[in-house]
Design a protein around this motif. Structure first.
Motif, PDB file in Angstrom:
ATOM      1  N   PRO A 223       0.838  -1.207   0.000  1.00 25.65           N
ATOM      2  CA  PRO A 223       0.000   0.000   0.000  1.00 25.65           C
ATOM      3  C   PRO A 223       0.873   1.257   0.000  1.00 25.65           C
ATOM      4  O   PRO A 223       1.989   1.261   0.537  1.00 25.65           O
ATOM      5  N   ALA A 224       0.352   2.330  -0.586  1.00 21.33           N
ATOM      6  CA  ALA A 224       1.102   3.584  -0.710  1.00 21.33           C
ATOM      7  C   ALA A 224       1.569   4.105   0.644  1.00 21.33           C
ATOM      8  O   ALA A 224       2.701   4.582   0.782  1.00 21.33           O
ATOM      9  N   TYR A 225       0.706   3.993   1.672  1.00 23.87           N
ATOM     10  CA  TYR A 225       1.108   4.487   2.994  1.00 23.87           C
ATOM     11  C   TYR A 225       2.306   3.719   3.533  1.00 23.87           C
ATOM     12  O   TYR A 225       3.181   4.290   4.178  1.00 23.87           O
ATOM     13  N   GLN A 226       2.354   2.403   3.251  1.00 26.69           N
ATOM     14  CA  GLN A 226       3.471   1.599   3.741  1.00 26.69           C
ATOM     15  C   GLN A 226       4.762   1.975   3.030  1.00 26.69           C
ATOM     16  O   GLN A 226       5.818   2.104   3.653  1.00 26.69           O
ATOM     17  N   LYS A 227       4.687   2.173   1.713  1.00 30.16           N
ATOM     18  CA  LYS A 227       5.870   2.598   0.963  1.00 30.16           C
ATOM     19  C   LYS A 227       6.379   3.933   1.495  1.00 30.16           C
ATOM     20  O   LYS A 227       7.585   4.118   1.680  1.00 30.16           O
ATOM     21  N   ALA A 228       5.461   4.845   1.794  1.00 33.57           N
ATOM     22  CA  ALA A 228       5.853   6.152   2.337  1.00 33.57           C
ATOM     23  C   ALA A 228       6.517   5.999   3.703  1.00 33.57           C
ATOM     24  O   ALA A 228       7.518   6.660   3.997  1.00 33.57           O
ATOM     25  N   GLU A 229       5.971   5.109   4.548  1.00 32.21           N
ATOM     26  CA  GLU A 229       6.580   4.856   5.867  1.00 32.21           C
ATOM     27  C   GLU A 229       7.978   4.287   5.710  1.00 32.21           C
ATOM     28  O   GLU A 229       8.909   4.694   6.408  1.00 32.21           O
ATOM     29  N   TRP A 230       8.137   3.324   4.805  1.00 28.36           N
ATOM     30  CA  TRP A 230       9.448   2.720   4.574  1.00 28.36           C
ATOM     31  C   TRP A 230      10.436   3.760   4.074  1.00 28.36           C
ATOM     32  O   TRP A 230      11.586   3.780   4.492  1.00 28.36           O
ATOM     33  N   GLN A 231       9.997   4.607   3.151  1.00 30.81           N
ATOM     34  CA  GLN A 231      10.890   5.635   2.621  1.00 30.81           C
ATOM     35  C   GLN A 231      11.303   6.598   3.716  1.00 30.81           C
ATOM     36  O   GLN A 231      12.473   6.972   3.826  1.00 30.81           O
ATOM     37  N   SER A 232      10.343   6.989   4.558  1.00 28.41           N
ATOM     38  CA  SER A 232      10.637   7.901   5.663  1.00 28.41           C
ATOM     39  C   SER A 232      11.648   7.275   6.626  1.00 28.41           C
ATOM     40  O   SER A 232      12.615   7.919   7.042  1.00 28.41           O
ATOM     41  N   HIS A 233      11.439   6.008   6.959  1.00 25.32           N
ATOM     42  CA  HIS A 233      12.353   5.315   7.867  1.00 25.32           C
ATOM     43  C   HIS A 233      13.733   5.156   7.222  1.00 25.32           C
ATOM     44  O   HIS A 233      14.761   5.344   7.887  1.00 25.32           O
ATOM     45  N   ALA A 234      13.753   4.837   5.937  1.00 28.47           N
ATOM     46  CA  ALA A 234      15.031   4.721   5.211  1.00 28.47           C
ATOM     47  C   ALA A 234      15.771   6.050   5.241  1.00 28.47           C
ATOM     48  O   ALA A 234      16.989   6.090   5.469  1.00 28.47           O
ATOM     49  N   ASP A 235      15.043   7.144   5.037  1.00 33.80           N
ATOM     50  CA  ASP A 235      15.658   8.475   5.074  1.00 33.80           C
ATOM     51  C   ASP A 235      16.254   8.765   6.448  1.00 33.80           C
ATOM     52  O   ASP A 235      17.359   9.293   6.559  1.00 33.80           O
ATOM     53  N   GLU A 236      15.518   8.389   7.513  1.00 32.56           N
ATOM     54  CA  GLU A 236      16.012   8.595   8.876  1.00 32.56           C
ATOM     55  C   GLU A 236      17.315   7.837   9.112  1.00 32.56           C
ATOM     56  O   GLU A 236      18.175   8.291   9.864  1.00 32.56           O
ATOM     57  N   LEU A 237      17.434   6.665   8.477  1.00 27.45           N
ATOM     58  CA  LEU A 237      18.624   5.824   8.652  1.00 27.45           C
ATOM     59  C   LEU A 237      19.704   6.136   7.617  1.00 27.45           C
ATOM     60  O   LEU A 237      20.738   5.464   7.582  1.00 27.45           O
ATOM     61  N   ASP A 238      19.450   7.146   6.776  1.00 27.34           N
ATOM     62  CA  ASP A 238      20.374   7.523   5.710  1.00 27.34           C
ATOM     63  C   ASP A 238      20.667   6.332   4.796  1.00 27.34           C
ATOM     64  O   ASP A 238      21.816   6.035   4.477  1.00 27.34           O
ATOM     65  N   MET A 239      19.589   5.633   4.407  1.00 30.04           N
ATOM     66  CA  MET A 239      19.685   4.472   3.527  1.00 30.04           C
ATOM     67  C   MET A 239      18.813   4.712   2.302  1.00 30.04           C
ATOM     68  O   MET A 239      17.828   5.445   2.376  1.00 30.04           O
ATOM     69  N   SER A 240      19.162   4.050   1.210  1.00 29.72           N
ATOM     70  CA  SER A 240      18.251   4.042   0.067  1.00 29.72           C
ATOM     71  C   SER A 240      17.074   3.143   0.431  1.00 29.72           C
ATOM     72  O   SER A 240      17.167   2.316   1.349  1.00 29.72           O
TER      73      SER A 240
END
Length: 130
Positions: free
Chosen positions: A17-34
């Motif tokens: 789901p779009a919300y999950q992808k957005a959460e993953w992207q946000s968490h990845a950004d916090e961890l400085d990961m792609s």
């Protein structure tokens, strides 16, 4: 990893789901990961509980060998000082929820059941659990 292991990269597609992808992207950004690195790391971390112990190289550099626990500890310690108990609480806060979800899923797939006779959860004998 053996010398004959194919280390070439292959694409994997997953639909979420779009919300999950957005959460993953946000968490990845916090961890400085792609996002790819984040998903790969989370999948590997999730698989750790389902594999026999293996001899993996010590993690180095910005990608801590796919070790999500190491990443989480370093992130926590970068913002504050924690005692052993506080760190343990911080890194294990969702394990009960994850275990409950997993047990529910395994029961709905008829791979395990709760058995008072066996003193707890047991495999059904007909699924992948045996």
């Amino acid at each position: 990893m053996s010398d004959s292991t194919d280390t070439s990269r292959k694409s994997v597609k997953a639909y979420v789901p779009a919300y999950q992808k957005a959460e993953w992207q946000s968490h990845a950004d916090e961890l400085d990961m792609s996002q790819s690195e984040f998903v790969r790391t989370m999948v590997q971390a999730g698989r750790k509980g389902f594999e026999p112990a293996s001899e993996e190289p010590t993690s180095q550099g910005s990608d801590p060998g796919g070790n999500a626990l190491e990443t989480q500890v370093l992130n926590l310690l970068s913002t504050d000082t924690y005692s052993w108990d506080e760190l343990l609480d911080a890194v294990s806060e969702d394990i009960e929820s994850r275990l409950d979800d997993t047990l529910e899923e395994l029961q709905s797939d008829n791979r395990i059941r709760y058995s008072g006779r066996h003193g707890g959860y047991t495999t059904t004998g007909g699924g992948d659990g045996n």
